[in-house]
Scaffold this active site. Structure first.
Site, PDB file in Angstrom:
ATOM      1  CD  GLU A  26      -3.014  -1.116   2.213  1.00 24.64           C
ATOM      2  OE1 GLU A  26      -2.837  -0.395   3.221  1.00 24.64           O
ATOM      3  OE2 GLU A  26      -3.999  -1.868   2.094  1.00 24.64           O
ATOM      4  CD  GLU A  84      -7.321  -2.255  11.086  1.00 24.75           C
ATOM      5  OE1 GLU A  84      -6.504  -1.478  10.558  1.00 24.75           O
ATOM      6  OE2 GLU A  84      -8.407  -1.867  11.551  1.00 24.75           O
ATOM      7  N   GLY A  94      -4.419 -15.795  -5.192  1.00 25.13           N
ATOM      8  CA  GLY A  94      -5.051 -16.420  -6.343  1.00 25.13           C
ATOM      9  C   GLY A  94      -5.429 -17.876  -6.143  1.00 25.13           C
ATOM     10  N   GLY A  96      -7.560 -18.861  -3.523  1.00 23.76           N
ATOM     11  CA  GLY A  96      -8.774 -18.951  -2.720  1.00 23.76           C
ATOM     12  C   GLY A  96      -8.561 -18.793  -1.229  1.00 23.76           C
ATOM     13  N   GLY A  98      -7.896 -16.011   0.481  1.00 21.76           N
ATOM     14  CA  GLY A  98      -8.653 -14.852   0.954  1.00 21.76           C
ATOM     15  C   GLY A  98     -10.105 -15.211   1.210  1.00 21.76           C
ATOM     16  CD  GLU A 126     -11.049  -0.809  -9.331  1.00 19.90           C
ATOM     17  OE1 GLU A 126     -11.955  -1.662  -9.474  1.00 19.90           O
ATOM     18  OE2 GLU A 126     -11.275   0.363  -8.998  1.00 19.90           O
ATOM     19  N   PRO A 127      -8.433  -5.164  -7.280  1.00 24.26           N
ATOM     20  CG  PRO A 127      -6.320  -6.088  -7.670  1.00 24.26           C
ATOM     21  CD  PRO A 127      -7.035  -4.766  -7.486  1.00 24.26           C
ATOM     22  CE1 TYR A 132     -12.781  -8.075   1.568  1.00 21.72           C
ATOM     23  CE2 TYR A 132     -11.990  -5.985   0.706  1.00 21.72           C
ATOM     24  CZ  TYR A 132     -11.848  -7.065   1.559  1.00 21.72           C
ATOM     25  OH  TYR A 132     -10.766  -7.134   2.402  1.00 21.72           O
ATOM     26  CE  LYS A 133     -17.727  -3.450  -7.147  1.00 25.09           C
ATOM     27  NZ  LYS A 133     -17.547  -2.848  -8.486  1.00 25.09           N
TER      28      LYS A 133
END
Length: 150
Positions: A26, A84, A94, A96, A98, A126-127, A132-133
């Protein structure tokens, strides 16, 4: 194979390595003032402030991801779980992991009778936004983050 389990005090050094990896990603590595010792006290001392869910590679026994959360209280909604960070080390993204961590965090929120979860995502990530979408996440407009540092 990846196992998902609650975090322990012994996981703190590897968890801190993940925190530093995220901070560098970040572009904020120089902003980290936390320490391994402080995380151990804050997470596993007499008054724990946060919990962790770990993703561990069964072959190497290394922590490859984590979710760090704490509870907050909303006057409108009651007890909420605040996520957090979810961090997966770059080499294991990539696969799975997450999703496994977020699913485990959602289950933790339900088991502890939270009315929901909250978290933040950087508007340029964006990733993460796309990830989250997939869960039907609602993104709030009209709120500004405020900070007061001591």
């Amino acid at each position: 194979m990846i196992s998902i389990r609650p975090g322990t005090r012994a996981d703190i050094p590897q968890a801190f390595d993940l925190v530093m990896e995220l901070a560098v990603y970040e572009l904020a590595g120089d902003q980290v003032s936390n320490t391994v010792e402080q995380m151990a006290e804050d997470g596993f001392g007499p008054n724990p402030l946060f919990g962790m869910i770990m993703a561990e590679d069964s072959d190497s026994q290394k922590i490859v991801g984590m979710a760090l959360y704490f509870y907050r209280y909303s006057t409108w909604k009651g007890k909420r779980l605040y996520l957090e960070d979810i961090i997966v080390t770059e080499a294991f993204r990539g696969y799975g992991i997450g999703k496994l961590l977020l699913d485990a965090t959602i289950e933790m929120a339900r088991e502890t009778k939270c009315t929901g979860m909250m978290w933040q995502v950087l508007d340029w990530n964006e990733p993460a936004i796309g990830f989250y979408k997939q869960f039907g996440t609602r993104f709030d407009d009209g709120w500004t983050n405020c900070h007061l540092d001591f």
